[in-house]
Design an enzyme around this catalytic site. Structure first.
Site, PDB file in Angstrom:
ATOM      1  N   CYS A 134       7.266  16.183 -25.650  1.00  0.00           N
ATOM      2  CA  CYS A 134       7.924  15.728 -24.425  1.00  0.00           C
ATOM      3  C   CYS A 134       7.650  14.237 -24.277  1.00  0.00           C
ATOM      4  CB  CYS A 134       7.512  16.533 -23.213  1.00  0.00           C
ATOM      5  SG  CYS A 134       5.756  16.917 -23.110  1.00  0.00           S
ATOM      6  N   SER A 135       6.880  13.851 -23.295  1.00  0.00           N
ATOM      7  CA  SER A 135       6.671  12.418 -23.122  1.00  0.00           C
ATOM      8  C   SER A 135       5.307  12.141 -22.501  1.00  0.00           C
ATOM      9  CB  SER A 135       7.776  11.823 -22.249  1.00  0.00           C
ATOM     10  OG  SER A 135       7.844  12.544 -21.036  1.00  0.00           O
ATOM     11  N   CYS A 136       4.278  12.913 -22.882  1.00  0.00           N
ATOM     12  CA  CYS A 136       2.928  12.698 -22.366  1.00  0.00           C
ATOM     13  C   CYS A 136       2.524  11.245 -22.613  1.00  0.00           C
ATOM     14  CB  CYS A 136       1.946  13.650 -23.026  1.00  0.00           C
ATOM     15  SG  CYS A 136       2.317  15.390 -22.679  1.00  0.00           S
TER      16      CYS A 136
ATOM     17  N   CYS B  94       4.401  11.506 -28.328  1.00  0.00           N
ATOM     18  CA  CYS B  94       4.277  12.869 -27.817  1.00  0.00           C
ATOM     19  C   CYS B  94       5.441  13.600 -28.437  1.00  0.00           C
ATOM     20  CB  CYS B  94       4.354  12.937 -26.291  1.00  0.00           C
ATOM     21  SG  CYS B  94       4.367  14.660 -25.739  1.00  0.00           S
TER      22      CYS B  94
HETATM   23 FE    FE Z   1       4.369  15.430 -23.602  1.00  0.00          FE
END
Ligand code: FE
Length: 207
Positions: A110-112, A107
């Protein structure tokens, strides 16, 4: 992938993270838990409990061609069929590794991450270096994870968003065809479902 298309979930997540941090600080301050216990708990969800769901999905796809077809056709439905659904797993896409194509997931903003099948994202997945380098130099990143692919294998990098979360279907290790689904699931690591590792199987000689 443009920034606009990546409607990400920073705001609600930050609120939750904020609350978790406050709760964590309070618990430690009141001597209700110690830091090590909390770290172990996070480790459990990051590495063991969470990814076991994804491992069962992969094992079933290896063992049942009809399930594999459903998974590749509509991953959200096929995963739900196994009882795994919920936040961060509403729009799943499964990408299958083949000798020709290797898939890996990032991602970039961000950190999906697909929580229902993989649990919590590992620290490195959230790190800016992984997020940038996975796209710019995926083969170098794979090498650092210990994965060497043949030159002719194409590496495809999938950028997760709030709309789409990816699950990599690794190739089934040679020699594991006769294993039960439970035994197959044991071969499937979290990292292999992110695409930065390959599952391995070494047949144990029966004496
Ligand atoms: Fe994300």
């Amino acid at each position: 992938m443009t920034e606009e298309k990546h409607h990400h979930h920073n705001t609600p997540l930050s609120e939750i993270e904020e609350r978790v941090k406050r709760l964590e600080a309070l618990l430690i301050e009141k001597n209700l838990v110690d830091v090590r216990t909390l770290d172990q708990l996070v480790d459990t969800y990051e590495n063991r409990v969470g990814p076991k769901n994804g491992a069962r999905v992969v094992a079933r796809a290896w063992a049942e061609p009809a399930y594999r077809d459903r998974l590749l056709d509509d991953a959200t439905a096929a995963i739900k069929e196994m009882g795994y659904a919920g936040r961060q797993g509403e729009h799943m896409v499964c990408v299958a590794n083949t000798p020709e194509v290797h898939n890996m997931v990032v991602c970039t903003l961000c950190s999906c991450y697909p929580w229902p099948v993989l649990g919590l994202p590992p620290t490195w997945y959230k790190a800016s270096s992984y997020r940038a380098r996975a796209v710019a130099e995926p083969r170098s990143v794979l090498n650092e994870f210990g994965v060497q692919l043949p030159d002719q294998t194409e590496v495809r990098v999938w950028d997760s968003t709030a709309e789409i979360r990816y699950l990599v279907l690794p190739m089934q290790p040679a020699g594991s065809e006769e294993l039960s689904q439970d035994a197959l699931a044991e071969l499937v690591t979290r990292d292999s479902m992110i695409g930065v590792a390959l599952p391995a199987y070494t047949a144990v000689a029966r004496l």
